[in-house]
Design an enzyme around this catalytic site. Structure first.
Site, PDB file in Angstrom:
ATOM      1  N   ASP A 111      11.692 -82.902  95.048  1.00  0.00           N
ATOM      2  CA  ASP A 111      12.589 -84.025  94.777  1.00  0.00           C
ATOM      3  C   ASP A 111      14.021 -83.623  94.424  1.00  0.00           C
ATOM      4  OD1 ASP A 111      11.063 -86.310  95.388  1.00  0.00           O
ATOM      5  OD2 ASP A 111       9.834 -85.972  93.610  1.00  0.00           O
ATOM      6  N   ASP A 171       8.415 -90.295 101.059  1.00  0.00           N
ATOM      7  CA  ASP A 171       9.603 -90.340 100.198  1.00  0.00           C
ATOM      8  C   ASP A 171      10.572 -89.202 100.492  1.00  0.00           C
ATOM      9  OD1 ASP A 171       7.045 -91.031  99.233  1.00  0.00           O
ATOM     10  OD2 ASP A 171       7.673 -91.154  97.168  1.00  0.00           O
ATOM     11  N   GLY A 229      -4.328 -88.631 106.578  1.00  0.00           N
ATOM     12  CA  GLY A 229      -3.378 -89.357 105.751  1.00  0.00           C
ATOM     13  C   GLY A 229      -4.070 -89.862 104.493  1.00  0.00           C
ATOM     14  N   THR A 231      -3.159 -91.849 100.293  1.00  0.00           N
ATOM     15  CA  THR A 231      -2.146 -92.421  99.408  1.00  0.00           C
ATOM     16  C   THR A 231      -2.337 -91.830  98.032  1.00  0.00           C
ATOM     17  OG1 THR A 231      -1.042 -94.476  98.782  1.00  0.00           O
ATOM     18  CG2 THR A 231      -3.422 -94.434  98.470  1.00  0.00           C
ATOM     19  N   ARG A 243       6.397 -99.404  98.260  1.00  0.00           N
ATOM     20  CA  ARG A 243       7.574 -98.545  98.164  1.00  0.00           C
ATOM     21  C   ARG A 243       7.557 -97.459  99.232  1.00  0.00           C
ATOM     22  NH1 ARG A 243       7.569 -98.078  93.246  1.00  0.00           N
ATOM     23  NH2 ARG A 243       6.946 -95.953  92.798  1.00  0.00           N
ATOM     24  N   TRP A 247      10.575 -96.658 101.499  1.00  0.00           N
ATOM     25  CA  TRP A 247      11.153 -95.312 101.727  1.00  0.00           C
ATOM     26  C   TRP A 247      11.184 -95.043 103.227  1.00  0.00           C
ATOM     27  CZ3 TRP A 247      13.722 -94.364  97.723  1.00  0.00           C
ATOM     28  CH2 TRP A 247      13.216 -94.227  96.431  1.00  0.00           C
ATOM     29  N   SER A 361       3.557 -96.802  89.073  1.00  0.00           N
ATOM     30  CA  SER A 361       2.237 -96.356  89.520  1.00  0.00           C
ATOM     31  C   SER A 361       1.181 -97.276  88.960  1.00  0.00           C
ATOM     32  CB  SER A 361       1.942 -94.954  88.984  1.00  0.00           C
ATOM     33  OG  SER A 361       2.665 -93.995  89.677  1.00  0.00           O
ATOM     34  N   SER A 364      -5.668 -98.163  90.900  1.00  0.00           N
ATOM     35  CA  SER A 364      -6.605 -99.043  91.611  1.00  0.00           C
ATOM     36  C   SER A 364      -7.946 -98.321  91.654  1.00  0.00           C
ATOM     37  CB  SER A 364      -6.100 -99.310  93.032  1.00  0.00           C
ATOM     38  OG  SER A 364      -6.552 -98.297  93.909  1.00  0.00           O
TER      39      SER A 364
HETATM   40  N1  GLY Z   1       8.935 -90.929  94.937  1.00  0.00           N
HETATM   41  C1  GLY Z   1       7.938 -91.447  94.093  1.00  0.00           C
HETATM   42  C2  GLY Z   1       7.931 -92.930  93.975  1.00  0.00           C
HETATM   43  O1  GLY Z   1       8.555 -93.624  94.752  1.00  0.00           O
HETATM   44  O2  GLY Z   1       7.277 -93.414  93.072  1.00  0.00           O
END
Ligand code: GLY
Length: 401
Positions: A111, A171, A229, A231, A243, A247, A361, A364
């Site tokens: 990041d 992201d 893939g 999540t 989100r 992104w 966050s 779930s």
């Molecule tokens: N880049 C992490 C988020 O969008 O929570």
């Protein structure tokens, strides 16, 4: 009841006016100034608690957004003394970012762009800051150490090369402008070559057939091909984390801006189309696009997704033909209007954030995330709300990304 609005219904929504955008941005600047003394050598965390961020140290992936807010406020402040306060505070934070990268404090992840573009690249672009330039170049050097030649991507997190972490996330597309900037400043193509490879890998693998996107893509560390893939922060592996999709919208705009690949305009339309077809009636997405009208009792919104998507659309509309450009600018204005009307902080005594009802966050039954910042202000939501308003009011704005 339908869960999402239709494309035809979207046409009828109002767009934010220039007057409203001015009022909104001016309130953001007032909010930044009101709480500035508590957040100069300290940084807000990723999310608020009951509408208020607490000051903390420069760690995690989100602190650059607050410094970005300081720069946006600096660019839009109404008088010289406010400008000077904002400049001084932003420069103190740039010093903190330089120290962080020099001491390698919490930088073992991808990041670097989220951290160093809106803080230190912005400082350099706006004021010629030598500290900002030095810090951002060190951050770019750090980021390229995460490149994986097998599969050609920048590994998001964890021990380099470990099979259970051989992945990138959607992201990351927003981390790459730092590398293009570094190549431009140094004349060394090594940064942008890596960025370009990552972009192509991401674009080839992250968009699903129905135009939704993977949050996380695991690559095979022997063949370098797509493995599976998943999540982390969405509802479940096959759903579309709001989100992440946002992104993807801003990310494909950035991918096009830097590579000029025509097919990325098509990708942008697909990813945006999915997002727009999964909006509830007030135009602010639920935290995962699986949810819609009727789910309010149990599921929160993520207002940050709306403003990230709006910024992506405003960016992409710079490169599109007139009809597409008018269309996506109009949609962005509708999204921003909805956030302004329903989700923005209208009384700065009641919150030190800019927009409410973000979700960082949410746990779930199917995801692995730690719950944090559910139905709160989130710092990137505040930043991108200001960026979106600033883009509307200053179309020639020199972007930090
Ligand atoms: N880049 C992490 C988020 O969008 O929570």
């Amino acid at each position: 009841m339908d869960k999402w609005i239709t494309t035809e219904e979207l046409t009828g929504y109002p767009e934010i006016t220039k007057r409203e955008a001015m009022k909104a941005l001016s309130l953001c600047v007032s909010g930044v100034l009101k709480y500035l003394d508590g957040f100069t050598d300290r940084f807000p965390g990723p999310a608020s608690f009951d509408g208020f961020y607490k000051p903390g140290e420069n760690k995690g992936w989100t602190t650059g957004f607050y410094t970005g807010e300081l720069w946006l406020a600096y660019e839009n402040a109404g008088n010289e003394s406010d400008k000077k306060r904002l400049l001084d505070a932003a420069n103190i934070q740039v010093g903190s970012f330089l120290e962080r990268i020099e001491k390698l404090y919490d930088v073992e992840h991808h990041d670097m762009g989220f951290l160093y573009s809106p803080s230190c690249v912005a400082a350099y672009k706006l004021t010629g800051s030598k500290e900002g330039k030095k810090a951002a170049l060190l951050a770019a050097d750090k980021l390229i150490t995460r490149f994986q030649p097998v599969g050609e991507f920048i590994q998001a997190w964890g021990e380099m090369g470990a099979a259970d972490n051989y992945r990138f996330i959607i992201d990351c597309l927003l981390n790459l402008p730092l590398l293009y900037w570094a190549s431009e400043e140094t004349g060394d193509d090594k940064y942008k070559d890596i960025a370009e490879k990552h972009i192509h890998t991401a674009m080839d693998n992250v968009i699903r057939e129905d135009d939704s996107t993977w949050h996380t893509v695991f690559m095979d560390n022997v063949t370098g091909k797509f493995h599976h893939g998943a999540t982390c922060q969405g509802y479940k592996d096959g759903s579309a984390w709001a989100r992440g999709q946002a992104w993807g919208i801003y990310g494909t705009a950035v991918a096009y801006k830097y590579t000029g690949r025509e097919e990325y305009i098509g990708y942008f339309k697909r990813v945006s189309g999915y997002f727009l077809k999964h909006l509830p009636v007030d135009l602010c997405p639920f935290w995962d696009l699986t949810f819609g009208d009727g789910d309010e009792a149990t599921e929160p919104r993520d207002s940050s997704s709306a403003v990230i998507a709006a910024c992506g659309m405003l960016e992409m509309s710079k490169y599109m033909d007139t009809a597409d450009s008018v269309y996506y600018t109009g949609i962005a204005r509708k999204l921003i209007k909805a956030v302004y009307d329903i989700y923005s902080v209208k009384d700065i005594d009641t919150s030190n954030g800019r927009i409410l009802h973000g979700t960082y966050s949410k746990k779930s039954p199917y995801n692995t995330c730690t719950p944090e910042g559910v139905d709160e202000c989130v710092i990137w939501g505040d930043y991108y709300y200001m960026e979106a308003l600033n883009r509307l009011l200053n179309p020639d704005w020199k972007i930090y990304w």
